[in-house]
Design an enzyme around this catalytic site. Structure first.
Site, PDB file in Angstrom:
ATOM      1  N   HIS A  42       0.819  -1.206   0.000  1.00  0.00           N
ATOM      2  CA  HIS A  42       0.000   0.000   0.000  1.00  0.00           C
ATOM      3  C   HIS A  42       0.857   1.262   0.000  1.00  0.00           C
ATOM      4  O   HIS A  42       0.523   2.248  -0.652  1.00  0.00           O
ATOM      5  CB  HIS A  42      -0.904  -0.022   1.237  1.00  0.00           C
ATOM      6  N   HIS A  88     -10.403   2.736  -1.621  1.00  0.00           N
ATOM      7  CA  HIS A  88     -10.596   2.352  -0.222  1.00  0.00           C
ATOM      8  C   HIS A  88     -11.395   1.057  -0.224  1.00  0.00           C
ATOM      9  O   HIS A  88     -12.452   0.949   0.396  1.00  0.00           O
ATOM     10  CB  HIS A  88     -11.279   3.467   0.578  1.00  0.00           C
ATOM     11  N   HIS A  90     -10.578  -2.417   0.579  1.00  0.00           N
ATOM     12  CA  HIS A  90     -10.589  -3.374   1.691  1.00  0.00           C
ATOM     13  C   HIS A  90     -11.395  -2.863   2.888  1.00  0.00           C
ATOM     14  O   HIS A  90     -12.248  -3.580   3.413  1.00  0.00           O
ATOM     15  CB  HIS A  90      -9.150  -3.719   2.112  1.00  0.00           C
ATOM     16  N   GLN A 237     -10.702   2.838   9.741  1.00  0.00           N
ATOM     17  CA  GLN A 237     -10.666   4.142  10.387  1.00  0.00           C
ATOM     18  C   GLN A 237     -12.077   4.704  10.565  1.00  0.00           C
ATOM     19  O   GLN A 237     -12.987   4.382   9.816  1.00  0.00           O
ATOM     20  CB  GLN A 237      -9.846   5.121   9.523  1.00  0.00           C
ATOM     21  N   ASP A 265      -0.753  15.210   4.401  1.00  0.00           N
ATOM     22  CA  ASP A 265      -1.825  14.639   5.214  1.00  0.00           C
ATOM     23  C   ASP A 265      -1.387  13.290   5.764  1.00  0.00           C
ATOM     24  O   ASP A 265      -0.511  12.630   5.215  1.00  0.00           O
ATOM     25  CB  ASP A 265      -3.118  14.508   4.394  1.00  0.00           C
ATOM     26  N   ASP A 491      -5.234   7.681 -12.372  1.00  0.00           N
ATOM     27  CA  ASP A 491      -5.629   6.274 -12.468  1.00  0.00           C
ATOM     28  C   ASP A 491      -5.649   5.598 -11.103  1.00  0.00           C
ATOM     29  O   ASP A 491      -4.920   5.971 -10.197  1.00  0.00           O
ATOM     30  CB  ASP A 491      -4.708   5.503 -13.426  1.00  0.00           C
ATOM     31  N   ASN A 529      -2.999   5.687  -8.023  1.00  0.00           N
ATOM     32  CA  ASN A 529      -3.012   4.815  -6.860  1.00  0.00           C
ATOM     33  C   ASN A 529      -3.058   3.378  -7.364  1.00  0.00           C
ATOM     34  O   ASN A 529      -3.610   3.109  -8.424  1.00  0.00           O
ATOM     35  CB  ASN A 529      -4.267   5.166  -6.039  1.00  0.00           C
ATOM     36  N   SER A 531      -4.127  -0.570  -6.093  1.00  0.00           N
ATOM     37  CA  SER A 531      -4.761  -1.420  -5.083  1.00  0.00           C
ATOM     38  C   SER A 531      -4.633  -2.870  -5.529  1.00  0.00           C
ATOM     39  O   SER A 531      -5.291  -3.291  -6.488  1.00  0.00           O
ATOM     40  CB  SER A 531      -6.240  -1.043  -4.915  1.00  0.00           C
TER      41      SER A 531
END
Length: 728
Positions: A42, A88, A90, A237, A265, A491, A529, A531
């Site tokens: 990740h 996001h 999982h 979270q 962040d 992407d 990103n 995944s």
């Protein structure tokens, strides 16, 4: 360090040997946790990085490409668009509301961290089979939870969610996909970067307090699911959009000052990734005094503080002497703000707990020079089994048309998008439900920005390279159909388990397709990103590269709709129909198969279509336009007339009636007035684009396409009401 602890941190024997070499000693638990997070798939992109390196990332309009929190492009008159898409997946499968909500929160922070006010959001959602006897009910629960999470966070933040896509397939039964996109706007000269430099400059923690939520989230998102995954809820979270709204406003106020060097962040791996990334990018070192961290729970350890993924937090590198001014701004917005460290020139992360050194780790091997894997690849065996399958019509064309229009992959998703506030901020020109790309007005320069999110997983299963290229082309075509010029993409590459050589082959091929398409279509990649590990019980999802194309139209008043608002408009099909049925929706619905092959994309034809649409719209020749996509011209026309106030009398003139369901690329449907026909046809000839007249819009409330006939009321009922019934 015992083997069980090492294994629990997903560290391989080879990686542990590297850790011993880097540290020159055994790590303690804190150091192992930090390294495990930074070397997770990740955070490190260790399996994917070698394939991403060749992406085209530069163009005269690109201000910032990949490597920062988000990409930035010039949108004219000193203004810039800042954007990124992220997954996001999982967390949303484990806890749909919280997972989706914090996915939105994370992508919003990525954008406003760069100095931009967020003005639009999109999403791409993939769920399993809602009709399945075993898991259909659970899939409906996931749909409702995810949509509720997205709407809750976006609506509370005052950010309009203006578009998206939603698909259903049994390949997502065990792993849903939740991809969120955000776009912000700022002045080109006011962009902030994630850097920590200048020895002695203070490092300031701002935002919400740190709790134990999200512990190990980055590591969890770097693994596949099994039966025990239900116990992972504590790693999801918890988001608070009202705190994030305060954080965004405080940051935007801070950005008007000259107090800071950089800002990052706290996303995946929390304080760990933010500190290592800032120092790593700058070639610096850093000291962090962890006992100074604002804590939400008592008895928290350095390990928990470094790895918590509590939301709504930022790390700032301020200019020395301006600490109090920075803290004052955040206190005004009722947020925590505390100096918890400083920049050094040691190249190491020094972690202290009540003045005792509890962790000492070199930064570069965890950030800029994290290990890169070269995993084995092999072409999947299924490809040779499916490639020769040919689609033939087996049922009546009218029956099939009705089946397709009410299918959950095609019908209207008002149940979803009605929960999103799409008009807050008063800049929305074209939102979800209006077909094609979504469009917002940029008040500062009079332009509009068009954006479209696209991913057809079936096409990527049939041919991972061409499927990925088609996603780039299709997203760009949707933008072009608003009259805008596609300029760049972001992407989000969703694939299965990288330890499976067939999945790595799919990923490598997908990257090749994106590289090729972005180069040929001149839409560079500016952010993105990856995944991986979207696999449950050994079953991986279909390859699903989500592409967001962003384009600009200089005059917002010229934005094209996708609906026919007048009668007696001429309806044209632009582009060639080649009989593309590989991975098509009509095959899936009639034959229950995802098979066949795909033709190579004709980039010259695609670009010619984009250029024609732009020029014709600039010359005020067009009334409406829409890209031909899933379900071919049959579904494209049905949807366009469903959202229109008029009827249609259309004839395709295809020799084979099934061709109305052909999914060939590089095609669009347009509407224009009869007085503009001649000028348009001359222009089309000039650009080398074939234009086929299909018929006209009519005052009669009736839809006719070849032998298919429905009243407008029947058409509307099939399109607008089916999904509400299916999802209950």
């Amino acid at each position: 360090m015992d083997k069980e602890t090492i294994k629990a941190h997903k560290i391989s024997d080879e990686e542990y040997a590297q850790i011993l070499e880097i540290l020159g000693r055994e790590p303690n638990l804190l150091e192992l946790g930090v390294i495990s997070a930074m070397w997770s798939e990740h955070c490190s992109y260790k399996s994917s990085k070698k394939y991403l390196n060749g992406f085209p990332t530069k163009a005269p309009w690109v201000i910032q490409g990949p490597g920062e929190n988000a990409g930035v492009i010039d949108i004219g008159q000193g203004m810039a668009a800042v954007f990124k898409v992220e997954s996001h997946n999982h967390p949303s499968f484990i806890e749909p509301f919280a997972g989706a909500a914090t996915g939105v929160g994370g992508i919003l922070r990525d954008v406003f961290t760069m100095g931009a006010r967020v003005v639009a959001g999109l999403n791409s959602l993939k769920f399993g089979d809602i009709h399945d006897e075993k898991c259909g009910k659970h899939q409906k629960y996931l749909v409702k939870g995810v949509v509720n999470g997205i709407s809750h966070y976006g609506n509370c933040m005052g950010v309009p969610t203006i578009g998206g896509e939603c698909a259903f397939d049994e390949c997502f039964n065990g792993n849903i996909l939740v991809n969120a996109f955000a776009l912000g706007v700022c002045k080109s000269e006011d962009i902030f970067y994630a850097k920590a430099e200048g020895v002695g400059n203070p490092v300031i923690y701002v935002g919400s307090k740190t709790g134990r939520d999200g512990l190990g989230g980055a590591v969890m998102a770097s693994d596949s699911f099994n039966e025990e995954s239900k116990s992972l809820r504590p790693t999801v979270q918890i988001g608070d959009p009202f705190s994030e709204k305060l954080l965004m406003e405080a940051c935007l106020e801070l950005f008007k000052t000259d107090y800071i060097v950089g800002i990052q962040d706290m996303g995946a791996a929390g304080l760990t990734s933010s500190s290592f990334e800032m120092a790593g990018r700058s070639g610096s070192g850093m000291k962090l005094y962890l006992d100074k961290t604002p804590m939400r729970e008592s008895g928290m350890t350095p390990y928990e503080l470094m790895l918590s993924e509590s939301q709504e937090r930022m790390l700032i590198c301020a200019k020395k002497g301006y600490e109090d001014k920075v803290i004052e701004i955040f206190k005004k917005w009722d947020l925590d703000a505390v100096v918890m460290g400083e920049v050094t020139n040691t190249g190491k992360m020094e972690l202290f707990w009540h003045d005792e050194l509890v962790g000492l780790i070199p930064i570069e091997p965890l950030s800029e020079k994290a290990p890169i894997l070269s995993r084995p690849t092999s072409e999947p065996k299924y490809l040779s089994e499916i490639k020769n399958y040919k689609f033939e019509l087996k049922s009546s064309i009218q029956e099939l048309f009705i089946q397709m229009l009410q299918n959950e992959n095609i019908n209207n998703k008002a149940f979803i998008y009605d929960q999103f506030d799409s008009s807050v901020q008063t800049n929305t020109i074209k939102a979800d439900g209006k077909l094609g790309a979504s469009v917002i007005r940029i008040k500062e320069n009079g332009a509009s920005v068009a954006m479209a999110i696209e991913c057809n997983s079936r096409l990527n299963y049939v041919n991972p390279k061409i499927g990925a290229a088609l996603a780039v082309a299709s997203a760009g075509r949707k933008v072009a159909c608003t009259g805008a010029k596609p300029l760049a993409i972001s992407d989000c590459l969703n694939y299965g388990n990288p330890q499976n050589p067939e999945v790595m082959w799919q990923f490598a091929q997908g990257c090749e397709g994106i590289k090729e398409a972005c180069k040929e279509l001149n839409t560079p990649v500016v952010s993105g990103n990856v995944s991986l590990y979207n696999e449950t019980e050994g079953v991986s999802i279909y390859p699903s590269p989500t592409i967001v194309s962003v384009g600009v139209l200089e005059d917002a008043n010229k934005t094209l709709k996708a609906s026919f608002e007048k009668e007696n408009l001429s309806v044209y099909l632009l582009g060639e129909s080649l009989g593309e049925f590989g991975g098509s929706m009509v095959m899936k619905i009639q034959d229950k198969k995802v098979s066949g092959s795909l033709k190579e994309l004709d980039y010259k034809a695609e670009l010619a279509l984009w250029d024609l649409l732009y020029k014709a719209n600039q010359n005020s020749l067009l009334e409406c336009a829409n890209s031909v996509g899933i379900g071919g011209i049959a579904m494209t026309l049905a949807k366009m007339f469903a959202i229109s106030s008029v009827g249609a009398n259309l004839t395709s003139d295809f020799d084979d009636e099934k061709m109305i369901f052909d999914e060939s690329a590089s095609r669009a449907i347009i509407g224009l007035s009869k007085e503009n026909e001649e000028a348009f046809l001359n222009l089309a000839k000039e650009f080398g684009v074939k234009a086929y007249k299909l018929g006209v819009s009519t005052s009669q409330k009736h839809f006719k396409l070849d032998s298919i006939e429905l009243s407008k009321a029947e058409l509307d009922k099939l399109y607008f009401e089916s999904f509400k019934e299916q999802i209950q």
